[in-house]
Design a protein around this motif. Structure first.
Motif, PDB file in Angstrom:
ATOM      1  N   ASN A  54       0.810  -1.223   0.000  1.00 32.36           N
ATOM      2  CA  ASN A  54       0.000   0.000   0.000  1.00 32.36           C
ATOM      3  C   ASN A  54       0.844   1.274   0.000  1.00 32.36           C
ATOM      4  N   GLN A  55       2.071   1.200   0.489  1.00 33.04           N
ATOM      5  CA  GLN A  55       2.905   2.398   0.590  1.00 33.04           C
ATOM      6  C   GLN A  55       3.883   2.555  -0.573  1.00 33.04           C
ATOM      7  N   LEU A  56       3.815   1.647  -1.547  1.00 36.49           N
ATOM      8  CA  LEU A  56       4.760   1.686  -2.655  1.00 36.49           C
ATOM      9  C   LEU A  56       4.486   2.895  -3.541  1.00 36.49           C
ATOM     10  N   ASN A  57       5.508   3.750  -3.702  1.00 40.50           N
ATOM     11  CA  ASN A  57       5.393   4.951  -4.526  1.00 40.50           C
ATOM     12  C   ASN A  57       6.140   4.830  -5.846  1.00 40.50           C
ATOM     13  N   ILE A  58       7.276   4.109  -5.853  1.00 39.93           N
ATOM     14  CA  ILE A  58       8.133   4.019  -7.029  1.00 39.93           C
ATOM     15  C   ILE A  58       8.426   2.552  -7.321  1.00 39.93           C
ATOM     16  N   LEU A  59       8.110   2.121  -8.531  1.00 40.97           N
ATOM     17  CA  LEU A  59       8.431   0.776  -9.003  1.00 40.97           C
ATOM     18  C   LEU A  59       9.148   0.922 -10.327  1.00 40.97           C
ATOM     19  N   ASP A  60      10.409   0.520 -10.355  1.00 40.47           N
ATOM     20  CA  ASP A  60      11.223   0.662 -11.558  1.00 40.47           C
ATOM     21  C   ASP A  60      11.824  -0.692 -11.921  1.00 40.47           C
TER      22      ASP A  60
END
Length: 444
Positions: free
Chosen positions: A438-444
């Motif tokens: 739920n707290q994931l802001n950046i996925l690269d």
């Protein structure tokens, strides 16, 4: 002082300004216009503004700072705690001004010495027939406030080519509150400190402590610290909490002498071995950030027992580092593992890595245990290899699934390498079933 509506005196508004609204981008743009900088109008304007801003605690004058401006800062901003002079033309003279070791007074003329005033008063006391009324004695000059920014805690001198090793030593020896000093020209901060140690005897070193909390020693460098030098450095820098170092695995074990370390960035030039594990075993419970890069430099000798067998394969770097951080660093918030280096046989055995990877059930129970689970506070995870074309440059799919399933505070996830063989929609669905991220802001 000003008088407010109630009739009481109130401080000038400038006394409440702690940091001007400026940035590196602003100063960089101004520095590109020769008609502004070549006529020195910008410098004169900034110098004339400093006496009216005595309450400043932070100021950024990167790209446009000069020795003259630093002189004005040293005379007018006694409360300054943070100063950015990076990418500017300042020299050692500017550092001496900030440290309060400049030799000239405000008028540019040194004050009269006490002995000269005493001798002049003695002459004036002598009675002579030609003398008129008693001459007035020469008064002692009033004590002048000591120049310098002695509360300075953070000083950035990055890319200041005019500042030499001598200027850095002046800052360290005279700015006693300095916690962070950013500088790397011909020599790194660590190299400068090693040279300082070599030029002083034991008694002199014991009498001096620096308050630096951050230290960097990256590429390029001309020397690496020896064991005895690390011991001396740990005594000279008792407050060190953040360290960036290019070194070998054996030297990594000696970093336990810096007992307050909370953030480490290590570039291992040989391999991940027992030295790195010993460091995490001793300091792991207090570490908040661990950044590991391992390239296995072919010019660095590696013993046969270290690289023998499958444990010496490059495929184990991500696995070993993840397991080591999970087992030994319960408070870690940021973890970065990069490179394509080797892992020693002894390190794999010490972690019991092969048994853990061979048993998915044991792996899930170990990572997600209610008491002592891994990566509860992890907010950033970076796995990056320098070669994303080789099948061995990857991580065990089950280990990564278990780690991401347990990292409930994760905000940043960066995966760069040979991961396409197993990362797909089904794989991510299994992770989200255990941890919604739920707290994931950046996925690269």
């Amino acid at each position: 002082m000003r008088v407010c509506s109630s009739g009481k005196e109130c401080p000038h508004i400038c006394h409440y300004i702690h940091a001007p609204l400026s940035s590196k981008r602003l100063w960089y743009c101004l520095s590109q216009y020769g008609e502004i900088t070549s006529c020195r109008h910008l410098t004169r304007t900034l110098c004339s503004a400093m006496p009216g801003l005595p309450g400043l605690t932070r100021i950024n004058v990167s790209h446009v700072a000069t020795d003259q401006l630093c002189l004005a800062i040293s005379r007018s901003l006694p409360a300054l705690v943070s100063l950015d002079l990076s990418n500017s033309s300042v020299s050692d003279k500017a550092v001496r001004y900030l440290a309060g070791t400049g030799s000239l007074s405000q008028s540019g003329r040194p004050p009269p010495s006490v002995s000269a005033i005493r001798n002049l008063n003695r002459l004036l006391d002598l009675d002579s027939p030609e003398a008129g009324p008693p001459a007035q004695k020469v008064m002692q000059p009033p004590a002048r406030a000591k120049n310098g920014c002695h509360r300075l805690e953070k000083l950035s001198l990055q890319s200041c080519e005019g500042v030499t090793e001598r200027g850095i030593i002046v800052a360290l020896e005279h700015l006693e509150q300095l916690h962070q000093l950013d500088y790397h020209q011909k020599f790194s901060m660590l190299e400068i400190l090693i040279r300082w140690i070599s030029n002083h005897n034991n008694s002199e070193r014991m009498m001096k402590l620096f308050r630096l909390s951050e230290l960097e020693h990256g590429f390029p460098y001309s020397l690496s610290p020896l064991s005895s030098q690390l011991t001396d450095l740990s005594m000279l820098l008792p407050h060190l909490s953040s360290l960036t170092l290019v070194t070998t695995d054996n030297t990594a074990a000696q970093l336990v002498q810096f007992s307050r370390l909370q953030r480490i960035t290590l570039e291992l030039e040989d391999l991940l071995g027992e030295g790195f594990l010993e460091l995490l075993t001793r300091l792991g419970p207090q570490l908040l950030e661990v950044n590991l890069s391992c390239s296995s430099d072919p010019e660095v000798p590696v013993s046969l027992d270290q690289e023998a067998g499958p444990a010496g394969q490059q495929a184990q770097l991500f696995n070993a580092a993840l397991v080591a951080a999970g087992q030994l660093c319960p408070r870690v918030t940021k973890l970065s593992i990069t490179g394509c280096g080797l892992v020693s046989t002894a390190a794999v055995a010490r972690l019991d890595l092969e048994s853990l990877l061979a048993s998915p059930g044991l792996m899930r129970r170990t990572v997600a245990a209610r008491n002592g689970g891994w990566f509860r506070d992890l907010s950033s995870l970076i796995l990056m290899t320098y070669d994303d074309t080789h099948p061995t440059m990857t991580v065990h799919s089950g280990l990564l699934r278990s780690v991401l399933g347990a990292a409930t505070s994760l905000r940043v996830l960066n995966l760069e390498g040979y991961f396409g063989t197993f990362i797909n929609d089904t794989y991510f669905a299994s992770i989200l079933a255990a941890n919604p991220l739920n707290q994931l802001n950046i996925l690269d």
